[in-house]
Write a protein that holds these residues in place. Structure first.
Motif, PDB file in Angstrom:
ATOM      1  N   SER A  81      -3.279  -0.289  -8.351  1.00 28.17           N
ATOM      2  CA  SER A  81      -2.079  -0.345  -7.838  1.00 28.17           C
ATOM      3  C   SER A  81      -1.112   0.461  -8.236  1.00 28.17           C
ATOM      4  CB  SER A  81      -1.579  -1.798  -7.602  1.00 28.17           C
ATOM      5  OG  SER A  81      -1.385  -2.189  -8.939  1.00 28.17           O
TER       6      SER A  81
ATOM      7  N   THR B 138     -12.407   0.032  -4.484  1.00 33.18           N
ATOM      8  CA  THR B 138     -11.260  -0.417  -4.883  1.00 33.18           C
ATOM      9  C   THR B 138     -10.370   0.506  -5.832  1.00 33.18           C
ATOM     10  OG1 THR B 138     -12.222  -2.695  -5.018  1.00 33.18           O
ATOM     11  CG2 THR B 138     -10.192  -2.370  -6.284  1.00 33.18           C
TER      12      THR B 138
ATOM     13  N   GLY C 298      -4.189  -6.556  -4.660  1.00 30.04           N
ATOM     14  CA  GLY C 298      -4.077  -7.555  -3.610  1.00 30.04           C
ATOM     15  C   GLY C 298      -5.051  -8.612  -3.710  1.00 30.04           C
TER      16      GLY C 298
ATOM     17  N   ASP D 163      -4.405  -4.330   1.370  1.00 26.53           N
ATOM     18  CA  ASP D 163      -4.684  -5.128   0.048  1.00 26.53           C
ATOM     19  C   ASP D 163      -4.257  -6.992   0.320  1.00 26.53           C
ATOM     20  OD1 ASP D 163      -1.727  -5.556   1.076  1.00 26.53           O
ATOM     21  OD2 ASP D 163      -0.940  -5.884  -1.182  1.00 26.53           O
TER      22      ASP D 163
ATOM     23  N   ARG E  13     -10.358  -7.378  -1.889  1.00 26.87           N
ATOM     24  CA  ARG E  13     -11.254  -6.449  -3.040  1.00 26.87           C
ATOM     25  C   ARG E  13     -12.813  -6.845  -2.756  1.00 26.87           C
ATOM     26  NH1 ARG E  13      -7.424  -8.940  -6.530  1.00 26.87           N
ATOM     27  NH2 ARG E  13      -9.114  -9.951  -7.683  1.00 26.87           N
TER      28      ARG E  13
ATOM     29  N   ILE F 166      -6.358  -2.172  -2.669  1.00 31.92           N
ATOM     30  CA  ILE F 166      -5.673  -2.035  -3.727  1.00 31.92           C
ATOM     31  C   ILE F 166      -5.964  -3.137  -4.635  1.00 31.92           C
ATOM     32  CG2 ILE F 166      -3.388  -1.838  -4.571  1.00 31.92           C
ATOM     33  CD1 ILE F 166      -4.116   0.186  -2.596  1.00 31.92           C
TER      34      ILE F 166
ATOM     35  N   THR G 190       0.624  -1.224  -0.030  1.00 27.92           N
ATOM     36  CA  THR G 190      -0.193  -0.075  -0.001  1.00 27.92           C
ATOM     37  C   THR G 190       0.764   1.186  -0.017  1.00 27.92           C
ATOM     38  OG1 THR G 190      -1.576  -1.075   1.204  1.00 27.92           O
ATOM     39  CG2 THR G 190      -1.898   1.107   0.905  1.00 27.92           C
TER      40      THR G 190
END
Length: 691
Positions: free
Chosen positions: A622, A619, A608, A588, A613, A605, A390
């Protein structure tokens, strides 16, 4: 593909495909092809004119050669992309809107007055009936007001006013329906499956294959933290499965042999072998759309407030109309109030504003699962970051493998990759990628692997127990020891890297040194969030105090916590909420899921773990943490737009009522100005919030 360049500037060109017509499927295929090219930064395809606008970096000739070599039939488009692209939906509603406007004015200019009277009277029946039905149900709401305004106009013989009211109402309904459908479809597409590879049971082993190779009757293994890619039946195993994406309920459901498994749900605990029943992706999309349509998630507090206020104002509008008539005995002045109501604009502008903001967020690769989460981001004063993946880059890399048992570093890396490849974590991916780069094949050579959240992995290799994970897991939980004579080597391990420990039969076999560099933009993002109104920025990590302190100082967070477990993160969030703070949690991994669920807004993320998610409310991709700043600015701008709409709607309509009651303007003019302002506010609410 044959094409011609219609217009060109540096880094941008508009081309025309030489073909009679371009179908929706062809347009979406070309758009997908262009977006998949690393040189293309932006692309838009116009199916009606067979044109495409392309922005690119690099050599112009490269783009030309890509287009020359393009053939629709050669592009492998992901399943469901064309069917659910939204292109046909947009074109359909554009045609409906244009048709409605053209038909309205053509009817007024071409048809004889008696025929227009008949048509207007017939069209009014629908609105009057809806008003009577609402009244019969014991409710005095917006349909009653619309029916009264239209009915009184018809009875007075003012058919032009009645027609104008119905026209504006129809336009408003169409715009709201269009924006709602588009936003729901956009949201459903982003929530749809994005599973590239799965573990197929073949010859008694698990083999990693592309989802396109799976067919009905195959068996696939889904490990903890992963998404179930297909509808099917549990053939082996037992697990707790999160089905929130389909049912809306956050409590995981226990799945055992013979239980039905649904595509898109996530294994929270345990492991399942699924007998695949259906490989099509369209049913998944339809289920998500239905879930969103039936859910209150799309409604923010501002929307609900607008709806309730709109309905509450209706009796006052009707009462004002009656009172004005009793005091003045002037039907015209009384109608001036009836023609102008606040509720119509309130009910149209607020949902459109929120849904448009959700759509706009998707342009920045931010997926928002409901309007109330944008509102919560705007209200938030505390933000909690997980560190790994992150604040640090989502692509950590292996820089060294230190052997402690005499075996080659390649062999130890091969064993580590064999264990780690089953579980979704950025550190695990780094190990697997390092083995792949060295061409180290690691066929299944272990018994069933077990994943202990936030700690590590345990299995048996060649009848020897093997564990890999954190120092706490390997040395404290598993009581592994450092081989005799290797303590000095262990103490000399480089401190600047994160360490992953591999032990076999209770003895340390290797330490994998992983570089997890801080994102370049992390410090600037934290400062930007503080300037945007977040008064408390916190970092939480499972890393050591030394690593956490160094990262926290560089990033500039207000507080940091090291060596935390998943339950520690969730407990911190709960304590902050209990203290009256509004909390955003960003993470994530599987270990972030409890905190994501506990926060007012959970942000995951995109690269992740799938369960993160699934549980998260929002969301972000990344690629760039600045998307979180964009999300905050977008949310703040949305709330400001809603407040502005309130002021404009109340102010302008109050002015119209005053002018009507005093006889300055006629009811027809009041209706025209009221409906025109409603339409304009609605259209403006569809505009992007950020330029």
């Amino acid at each position: 593909m044959k094409f011609m360049i219609k217009h060109e500037a540096k880094g941008r060109m508009r081309i025309h495909a030489v073909q009679n017509r371009m179908s929706y499927a062809q347009a979406d295929t070309l758009l997908y092809f262009l977006h998949s090219q690393k040189e293309v930064t932006f692309a838009k395809v116009y199916d009606r004119t067979c044109d495409a606008v392309i922005s690119y970096v690099g050599d112009r000739q490269t783009i030309i050669e890509l287009l020359r070599g393009f053939h629709y039939e050669d592009v492998e488009v992901p399943e469901g992309l064309i069917e659910n692209s939204g292109r046909e939906l947009n074109n359909t509603y554009q045609e409906k809107l244009i048709g409605k406007i053209v038909f309205h004015y053509a009817r007024r200019w071409i048809l004889p007055y008696p025929i227009r009277i008949c048509l207007t009277s017939l069209r009014s029946v629908k609105y009057i009936w809806k008003g009577l039905t609402t009244l019969a149900a014991g409710k005095i709401e917006v349909p009653v007001l619309d029916a009264t305004a239209i009915g009184v106009s018809v009875l007075r013989g003012d058919f032009n006013t009645a027609g104008s009211i119905m026209f504006m109402l129809g336009i408003g309904e169409l715009l709201e329906e269009w924006t709602h459908k588009k936003s729901v479809d956009d949201l459903a597409r982003t929530m749809s499956l994005n599973v590239g590879k799965v573990w197929l049971v073949s010859g008694g082993q698990e083999v990693l294959v592309s989802t396109s190779q799976i067919k009905a009757g195959d068996k696939v293994v889904v490990h903890m933290g992963n998404i179930i890619p297909f509808d099917g039946v549990v053939a082996e195993g037992e697990a707790m499965v999160n089905q929130a994406s389909l049912t809306g309920e956050s409590v995981p459901v226990r799945k055992t042999v013979e239980s039905t498994a649904y595509a898109g749900t996530v294994v929270e605990e345990g492991e399942l072998t699924i007998l695949v029943k259906e490989v099509g992706g369209s049913s998944r999309f339809e289920k998500i759309v239905k879930m969103i349509e039936d859910s209150e998630k799309l409604k923010s507090g501002a929307e609900s407030k607008a709806e309730h206020l709109a309905d509450k104002l209706v009796p006052y509008s009707l009462g004002g109309t009656i009172l004005t008539y009793l005091l003045t005995r002037n039907v015209t002045k009384a109608l001036s109030i009836l023609m102008v109501d606040y509720s119509c604009a309130l009910k149209l502008a607020m949902p459109i504003s929120v849904l448009s903001a959700i759509r706009e967020a998707s342009l920045y690769n931010v997926t928002v699962k409901g309007g109330k989460y944008l509102e919560a981001v705007a209200e938030a004063d505390t933000i909690v970051f997980d560190k790994t993946g992150t604040l640090t880059k989502a692509k950590p890399t292996v820089v060294d493998v230190v052997s402690f048992n005499g075996e080659s570093t390649d062999e130890l890396l091969r064993i580590a990759a064999c264990l780690e490849e089953h579980f979704p974590h950025s550190m695990a991916k780094a190990v697997v990628d390092a083995a792949t780069q060295k061409n180290l094949e690691h066929d299944e050579m272990h018994s069933k692997v077990g994943y202990i959240v936030a700690h590590g992995i345990a299995s048996t290799i060649n009848e020897k127990r093997a564990v890999i994970g954190s120092a706490h897991f390997v040395f404290e939980d598993e009581n592994c020891v450092i081989p005799e004579g290797e303590q000095a080597k262990f103490d000399a391990l480089p401190k600047e890297y994160s360490h992953l420990y591999l032990a076999i039969e209770g003895k340390l076999a290797a330490v994998i040194c992983i570089e997890d560099p801080l994102r370049e933009e992390a410090s600037a993002v934290v400062q930007s969030l503080k300037r945007a109104g977040l008064s408390k920025v916190v970092m939480m990590t499972g890393d050591s105090e030394r690593t956490a302190a160094a990262i926290a100082k560089r990033v500039g967070v207000d507080e940091y916590y090291s060596e935390v477990l998943p339950e520690d993160k969730a407990s911190f969030v709960e304590r902050e909420k209990a203290a009256g703070r509004k909390v955003i949690m960003i993470g994530d991994g599987i270990n972030d899921s409890p905190a994501l669920s506990a926060a007012n807004v959970g942000i995951a993320i995109s690269d992740g773990a799938e369960i993160a998610r699934e549980i998260a409310d929002i969301t972000v991709s990344s690629d760039d943490l600045y998307q979180i700043v964009t999300l905050k600015l977008l949310s703040d701008s949305l709330m400001e737009r809603i407040k502005k709409n309130y002021r404009r709607i109340v102010g302008f309509n109050s002015l119209l009522i005053v002018l009507g009651v005093t006889g300055v303007i006629q009811p027809t003019t009041s209706a025209l100005l009221h409906n025109s302002s409603t339409l304009l506010i609605g259209l403006e609410s569809m505009q992007n919030l950020l330029d």
